[in-house]
Design an enzyme around this catalytic site. Structure first.
Site, mmCIF file in Angstrom:
data_model
loop_
_atom_site.group_PDB
_atom_site.id
_atom_site.type_symbol
_atom_site.label_atom_id
_atom_site.label_comp_id
_atom_site.label_asym_id
_atom_site.label_seq_id
_atom_site.Cartn_x
_atom_site.Cartn_y
_atom_site.Cartn_z
ATOM 1 N N ARG A 24 19.291 0.281 8.650
ATOM 2 C CA ARG A 24 19.241 -0.253 10.013
ATOM 3 C C ARG A 24 19.285 -1.782 10.060
ATOM 4 N NH1 ARG A 24 14.618 3.750 12.683
ATOM 5 N NH2 ARG A 24 16.017 5.547 12.991
ATOM 6 N N GLU A 36 23.052 9.246 6.203
ATOM 7 C CA GLU A 36 23.144 10.492 6.961
ATOM 8 C C GLU A 36 23.439 11.680 6.047
ATOM 9 O OE1 GLU A 36 22.341 11.212 9.944
ATOM 10 O OE2 GLU A 36 21.921 9.161 10.578
ATOM 11 N N TYR A 119 28.193 17.230 12.694
ATOM 12 C CA TYR A 119 26.993 16.393 12.732
ATOM 13 C C TYR A 119 27.223 15.028 12.081
ATOM 14 C CZ TYR A 119 22.454 14.437 11.815
ATOM 15 O OH TYR A 119 21.404 13.565 11.760
ATOM 16 N N ASP A 137 20.197 17.156 15.714
ATOM 17 C CA ASP A 137 19.586 17.744 14.531
ATOM 18 C C ASP A 137 18.353 18.527 14.965
ATOM 19 O OD1 ASP A 137 17.672 15.838 15.110
ATOM 20 O OD2 ASP A 137 17.718 14.861 13.154
ATOM 21 N N CYS A 195 1.415 14.261 21.934
ATOM 22 C CA CYS A 195 1.959 14.132 23.282
ATOM 23 C C CYS A 195 1.420 12.918 24.042
ATOM 24 C CB CYS A 195 1.682 15.404 24.079
ATOM 25 S SG CYS A 195 2.488 16.872 23.392
ATOM 26 N N CYS A 198 3.692 10.024 23.720
ATOM 27 C CA CYS A 198 5.104 10.279 23.993
ATOM 28 C C CYS A 198 5.571 9.600 25.280
ATOM 29 C CB CYS A 198 5.350 11.789 24.084
ATOM 30 S SG CYS A 198 7.083 12.219 24.380
ATOM 31 N N CYS A 204 7.753 16.162 30.977
ATOM 32 C CA CYS A 204 7.978 17.164 29.941
ATOM 33 C C CYS A 204 7.428 18.526 30.357
ATOM 34 C CB CYS A 204 7.336 16.711 28.634
ATOM 35 S SG CYS A 204 7.496 17.909 27.301
ATOM 36 N N THR A 298 18.024 27.709 -0.684
ATOM 37 C CA THR A 298 18.001 28.070 0.730
ATOM 38 C C THR A 298 18.091 29.579 0.921
ATOM 39 O OG1 THR A 298 19.085 25.978 1.273
ATOM 40 C CG2 THR A 298 19.075 27.679 2.975
#
Length: 377
Positions: A24, A36, A119, A137, A195, A198, A204, A298
């Site tokens: 970043r 990514e 994606y 995602d 929360c 948030c 929400c 997986t």
């Protein structure tokens, strides 16, 4: 979905709370792309040190394109899902050789490259180039499903992509997409979401109805099959035999101890030796069992019963010293086999330096840490 999404509140929150991540700093397209790819199937805390090492070893697109695949796989060792590394490497070569070294800016153009699915293409286009593409995602699905009260599962990405596209503020895709993902990673957690911190709390649905645990919709996990293998540790003059996987699959071109799928509980030594000869074309004498190691992928779990064995006849097999093995790219299950051999092998005399080096590299790999640049040379 009558509630208007408070995009500006999210953007203001991100500005104050976003994590200081290495890609970043300048939003270099190459670095965004690498990050990514790594973050698919990998936790952030594990991906960051791998990213920093990878960029030191391959600081730009050209250096990655010129690298040998073995070097790329070694740098990726421990992250798993090695097809990501192979696709990253192949795409870098195509960009350098066919696109004059310039990473495409749009989702449609990016999707023509190896490893660029919907994606990754959306993420690179929006975060690196500020294109108006929504990114979805698991974190984004969780935030949107709770905010709107949507009884949809994590698997229904297309549905959430449509919503994300509608609420995306034009010209602010980079920060909006990262804001949704950061909020899901730091605040809107799968369990015990925070929360009260948030920025979306006021509107929400899940917060207002105390229904955070209901969203997103939970899908019952399928039972994962267990596959059983025999693993061979063949030793000669204090060196071990490893082979390079050539068949297609997630572990292609990684080095491994010989493995065959079987049911070891129902085979005696003689039967195992015949099976090994038939399937691996190796005539061996099994000496002793070294125990079992387990690893989870997986779609299946792997159990490997390890046997120490000797080759019955002279051959052209390639054996490696411990220092040589440290430079090869091995999957985690093969590192576990190596550790099992080392800890159970009382009749071999390793130097103190060898023992320290092997133990430390195994600890680092299994802890999600990585080797230093000197150790990778």
């Amino acid at each position: 979905m009558e509630t208007k999404f408070p995009a500006q509140k999210l953007l203001n929150w991100l500005q104050k709370n976003q994590r200081n991540l290495p890609w970043r700093k300048q939003y270099n397209p190459y670095e965004v792309w690498v990050s990514e790819v790594m973050l698919q199937q990998t936790r952030m805390d594990q991906a960051v040190p791998y990213f920093e090492l990878f960029i030191k070893q391959f600081p730009n697109l050209e250096s990655l394109a010129k690298a040998k695949e073995d070097s790329v796989l070694k740098a990726w060792e421990g992250l798993g899902y090695y097809s990501r590394a192979r696709n990253l490497h192949q795409a870098a070569k195509e960009i350098v050789n066919q696109l004059d070294g310039k990473i495409p800016r749009t989702k449609n153009e990016l999707e023509k490259l190896p490893g660029f699915g919907p994606y990754i293409s959306s993420a690179v286009a929006s975060i690196a180039f500020e294109q108006n593409e929504a990114v979805v995602d698991g974190n984004v699905v969780r935030v949107l499903s709770r905010f709107y009260g949507l009884n949809k599962s994590l698997q229904e990405r297309t549905y959430f992509s449509t919503i994300a596209e509608k609420i995306l503020p034009k010209g602010k895709a980079r920060n909006f997409n990262q804001g949704l993902m950061e909020l899901g990673a730091l605040i809107c957690l799968p369990k015990n979401p925070e929360c009260m911190k948030c920025p979306l709390q006021e509107n929400c649905y899940a917060f207002e109805n105390k229904a955070q645990e209901k969203f997103p919709k939970k899908i019952k996990k399928k039972k994962v099959p267990v596959k059983k293998f025999i693993g061979l540790v063949l030793e000669q003059n204090r060196k071990l035999f490893l082979r390079k996987r050539t068949e297609q699959g997630l572990l292609k071109n990684l080095w491994e101890f010989p493995l065959i799928e079987t049911k070891p509980n129902f085979l005696d030594k003689a039967e195992l030796e015949q099976k090994i000869k038939k399937e691996l074309n190796l005539e061996v004498k099994l000496e002793k069992g070294l125990g079992k190691v387990k690893h989870s992928y997986t779609h299946f779990k792997q159990e490997v019963w390890i046997w120490k064995a000797k080759i019955k006849e002279n051959n052209s097999l390639q054996f490696f010293s411990h220092n040589q093995i440290r430079k090869l790219a091995l999957s985690k299950v093969n590192h576990k086999i190596l550790e099992k051999w080392m800890t159970s092998n009382t009749d071999i005399k390793l130097s103190l330096d060898e023992i320290k080096q092997i133990k430390q590299s195994l600890k680092d790999l299994q802890a999600g840490k990585i080797l230093s640049l000197k150790e990778l040379k």
